[in-house]
Design an enzyme around this catalytic site. Sequence first.
Site, mmCIF file in Angstrom:
data_model
loop_
_atom_site.group_PDB
_atom_site.id
_atom_site.type_symbol
_atom_site.label_atom_id
_atom_site.label_comp_id
_atom_site.label_asym_id
_atom_site.label_seq_id
_atom_site.Cartn_x
_atom_site.Cartn_y
_atom_site.Cartn_z
ATOM 1 N N PRO A 2 -26.475 -14.270 -7.496
ATOM 2 C CA PRO A 2 -26.252 -15.664 -7.097
ATOM 3 C C PRO A 2 -25.067 -16.278 -7.844
ATOM 4 O O PRO A 2 -24.910 -16.066 -9.039
ATOM 5 C CB PRO A 2 -27.559 -16.352 -7.493
ATOM 6 C CG PRO A 2 -28.565 -15.265 -7.599
ATOM 7 C CD PRO A 2 -27.802 -14.052 -8.044
ATOM 8 N N GLU A 3 -24.228 -16.982 -7.115
ATOM 9 C CA GLU A 3 -23.073 -17.671 -7.702
ATOM 10 C C GLU A 3 -23.241 -19.174 -7.447
ATOM 11 O O GLU A 3 -24.308 -19.612 -7.030
ATOM 12 C CB GLU A 3 -21.776 -17.129 -7.081
ATOM 13 C CG GLU A 3 -21.640 -15.612 -7.229
ATOM 14 C CD GLU A 3 -20.367 -15.056 -6.606
ATOM 15 O OE1 GLU A 3 -19.389 -15.803 -6.449
ATOM 16 O OE2 GLU A 3 -20.359 -13.860 -6.270
ATOM 17 N N HIS A 93 -43.321 -9.218 -9.671
ATOM 18 C CA HIS A 93 -42.231 -9.699 -10.539
ATOM 19 C C HIS A 93 -42.189 -11.218 -10.667
ATOM 20 O O HIS A 93 -41.141 -11.789 -10.915
ATOM 21 C CB HIS A 93 -40.862 -9.181 -10.061
ATOM 22 C CG HIS A 93 -40.861 -7.724 -9.743
ATOM 23 N ND1 HIS A 93 -40.990 -6.756 -10.709
ATOM 24 C CD2 HIS A 93 -40.758 -7.054 -8.559
ATOM 25 C CE1 HIS A 93 -40.964 -5.561 -10.143
ATOM 26 N NE2 HIS A 93 -40.828 -5.717 -8.848
ATOM 27 N N ARG A 114 -35.324 -7.623 -11.458
ATOM 28 C CA ARG A 114 -34.486 -6.891 -12.418
ATOM 29 C C ARG A 114 -34.542 -7.478 -13.822
ATOM 30 O O ARG A 114 -33.943 -6.916 -14.748
ATOM 31 C CB ARG A 114 -33.065 -6.802 -11.884
ATOM 32 C CG ARG A 114 -33.045 -6.015 -10.562
ATOM 33 C CD ARG A 114 -31.673 -5.774 -10.041
ATOM 34 N NE ARG A 114 -30.890 -4.943 -10.938
ATOM 35 C CZ ARG A 114 -29.631 -4.612 -10.730
ATOM 36 N NH1 ARG A 114 -29.019 -5.049 -9.654
ATOM 37 N NH2 ARG A 114 -28.980 -3.865 -11.584
ATOM 38 N N ARG A 158 -1.145 -17.550 -19.364
ATOM 39 C CA ARG A 158 -2.191 -16.516 -19.438
ATOM 40 C C ARG A 158 -1.642 -15.201 -18.906
ATOM 41 O O ARG A 158 -1.379 -15.080 -17.719
ATOM 42 C CB ARG A 158 -3.397 -16.905 -18.587
ATOM 43 C CG ARG A 158 -3.993 -18.211 -18.985
ATOM 44 C CD ARG A 158 -5.286 -17.998 -19.715
ATOM 45 N NE ARG A 158 -6.001 -19.261 -19.837
ATOM 46 C CZ ARG A 158 -7.188 -19.371 -20.382
ATOM 47 N NH1 ARG A 158 -7.806 -18.316 -20.837
ATOM 48 N NH2 ARG A 158 -7.775 -20.547 -20.470
#
Length: 280
Positions: A2-3, A93, A114, A158
């Site tokens: 998920p973002e 889970h 996980r 950068r």
Amino acid sequence: MPELPEVETVRRGVQAQVVGRRITAVEVGRERTVRRTSRQALIDGLTGATILAANRRGKYLLCPLDTGDELMVHLRMSGRLLVAAAGTPRPAHTHVVMHLSGSPRQELWFVDPRTFGEVVVFDPANVDVELPELARLGVDPIADGLTRTQLATLLAGRRRLLKPLLLDQHVVAGVGNIYADESLHRARLRHDRLADSLTSREVGRLRDAVVSVLTEAVEAGGSTLTDTQYVDIEGGQGWFQVHHRVYDRAGQRCITCGKADIQRVMMGGRSTCFCPRCQH
Ligand SMILES: [Zn+2]
């Protein structure tokens, strides 16, 4: 994983269904989920507390409590936050269960096959010590807004490749592999450009692409991929994946130009998908 758009969708669900309710009891199964503190710290920190708001910074869901503490949930790879009627059989889970006040009787579950995800109660006044990475988080393109000038400042000087820089949560918060690839494609920029080599026009294109891709993905409820288990708090799937132009499309014809095939390369242990014609 998920973002920003997926966590924002979960945040909206929590806002609509959980904010204003009191946590009457807490159960903690797997201790790895509460590894930053302890099972007892989570139970003590949440029991009797009312959730006042649902906020988000990057991929962190942050819920201020009426005790002065905050609840932080990070989904990491496979975490899911689900609201369910009390008594519903829990999926495998399910590591944390919060019983909610009010009617109908409901529970908030943290399910995480996980077990990389985390549930923490912390003192926001002490965030630098208790959640140091949250204190050092970069600009959130949706919650904070991201201007062209800000992005230009972040990229200037950068000597780093563009994609790893976008993935660095201390620079831009909330962008992961999917939305980095999609944003770079929309901006017509290669992943391996040096950050400080972008012209001001290119910086402008990248800023617009990051904000528009993330905004559209939030509107679509995020991306639910075949190999991940991301769903919203009612178990519904996102559908931004049908708009992906490069991510997970290696070998397929580019939808944007129709003239080249999407390529996949490995970079720092993670895959990158791009169109060699659109992004050159
Ligand atoms: Zn193309």
